[in-house]
Write an enzyme that holds these catalytic residues in place. Structure first.
Site, PDB file in Angstrom:
ATOM      1  N   SER A 108      12.309   6.934 -10.012  1.00  0.00           N
ATOM      2  CA  SER A 108      12.846   6.613  -8.698  1.00  0.00           C
ATOM      3  C   SER A 108      13.045   7.876  -7.863  1.00  0.00           C
ATOM      4  CB  SER A 108      14.145   5.816  -8.868  1.00  0.00           C
ATOM      5  OG  SER A 108      14.537   5.225  -7.659  1.00  0.00           O
ATOM      6  N   ASP A 143       9.313  -4.818  -7.287  1.00  0.00           N
ATOM      7  CA  ASP A 143      10.095  -3.656  -6.871  1.00  0.00           C
ATOM      8  C   ASP A 143       9.732  -3.315  -5.432  1.00  0.00           C
ATOM      9  OD1 ASP A 143      11.352  -1.183  -6.570  1.00  0.00           O
ATOM     10  OD2 ASP A 143      10.262  -0.192  -8.185  1.00  0.00           O
ATOM     11  N   HIS A 154      12.943  -2.755 -10.452  1.00  0.00           N
ATOM     12  CA  HIS A 154      13.327  -1.355 -10.392  1.00  0.00           C
ATOM     13  C   HIS A 154      14.465  -1.089 -11.380  1.00  0.00           C
ATOM     14  CE1 HIS A 154      13.160   2.465  -8.221  1.00  0.00           C
ATOM     15  NE2 HIS A 154      14.454   2.548  -8.478  1.00  0.00           N
TER      16      HIS A 154
END
Length: 320
Positions: free
Chosen positions: A164, A260, A290
């Protein structure tokens, strides 16, 4: 409550467990409250211990600050000679997350890839906004590679990685290393990376609500925490997909969750790397959301994704 049928059944179980534990939306909390909740969630995951050769937590001196790091040595490191190294930057929107929230994932990578792993606890917003995180991650990478002999590092086998926001930082460090003549990086491990903080991709509309921890509003919360000015969204060190060139970057694996908001920008970034002649492997995990990568206590695909990461690292390091 009904869930989208595309969600993996184990993710539905995660949602139910989070609801039972009283987990609140990150964007409804102050940064400090969100960090506390993130740490609490990480501590609540009960799993078998991952045994390593040695784990050291300390801080390195940088101009005007100290950067906390954690170094993971694989089993048998004492007799292995200089080892390949993965610099890992944790996720959390550049606002939350730390060495402890991602400890288990980095332990697993160090053991499965049989490499050193160095986790970097970079400065976070809103207390320390962009470019503090970028500066810390690049400084730490260069610091250790410059002292490779002291730390038992093979300076010819250096990888950067993260999930991320950490994937964002890994891409930026790779670009900076290329442009500044080092340190030499041979591989990028990018787990659902934020490569375009501007958002607006179809996956934002498709998965921006009701698909877990990172929703469209959550991304906006992190943007506002990380950046001092929304004009910074156009800076390639914030949105690395805007870099002027991708030529000469190290090979990469990009691991994506199907459901996501960041899915589509990851696909586009892979295309840009390929167009620039950079070898890239894309792996998509069906029904996943995610943050699933750290859910090894409940999600089988989290183990598979970490195994895929380690296999890619071993290939890059020549230890497959």
């Amino acid at each position: 409550m009904s869930y989208d049928p595309r969600l993996h059944p184990q993710i539905v179980q995660v949602f139910e467990a989070m609801k039972a534990a009283g987990v609140q939306r990150v964007e409804s909390l102050t940064p400090e409250m969100a960090r506390h909740q993130h740490r609490r969630m990480a501590r609540a995951r009960v799993e078998p211990e991952i045994e390593l050769g040695l784990i050291e937590t300390f801080a390195i001196d940088a101009p005007g600050r100290r950067i906390p790091v954690r170094m993971y040595h694989p089993p048998g490191f004492e007799d292995a000679g200089p080892l390949p190294v993965l610099f890992y930057f944790h996720g959390g929107g550049h606002v939350i997350g730390d060495l402890d929230t991602h400890d288990r994932a980095v332990r697993a990578l160090a053991k499965k890839a049989n490499c050193l792993a160095i986790s970097v606890d970079y400065r976070k917003g809103p207390e320390n906004r962009f470019p503090g995180a970028v500066e810390d991650c690049f400084f730490a990478t260069k610091y250790f590679v410059d002292r490779a002999e002291r730390y038992g590092i093979d300076a010819d086998r250096v990888a950067v990685g993260g999930d991320s926001a950490g994937g964002n930082l890994a891409t930026v460090v790779a670009l900076m290393a290329r442009d500044q003549g080092g340190p030499k990086i041979i591989f990028q491990l990018l787990v659902y990376p934020v490569v375009d903080y501007r958002g607006g991709y179809p996956s934002y509309k498709e998965y921006g609500k009701g698909f877990g921890i990172l929703e469209e509003e959550t991304v906006d919360y992190f943007r506002r925490g990380y950046l001092a000015d929304m004009a910074q969204l156009e800076d390639w060190r914030v949105s690395p997909i805007l870099a002027s060139s991708f030529e000469g970057l190290p090979p990469a694996i990009i691991q994506l969750a199907e459901l996501d908001v960041l899915h589509d920008e990851g696909v586009l970034y892979a295309e840009k790397l390929r167009e620039a002649g950079v070898p890239v492997e894309v792996k998509e995990y069906k029904g996943q959301i995610h943050a699933f990568y750290t859910f090894t206590h409940m999600v089988d695909d989290a183990h598979r994704a970490q195994d895929d990461s380690a296999e890619a690292l071993r290939k890059a390091f020549g230890t497959a």
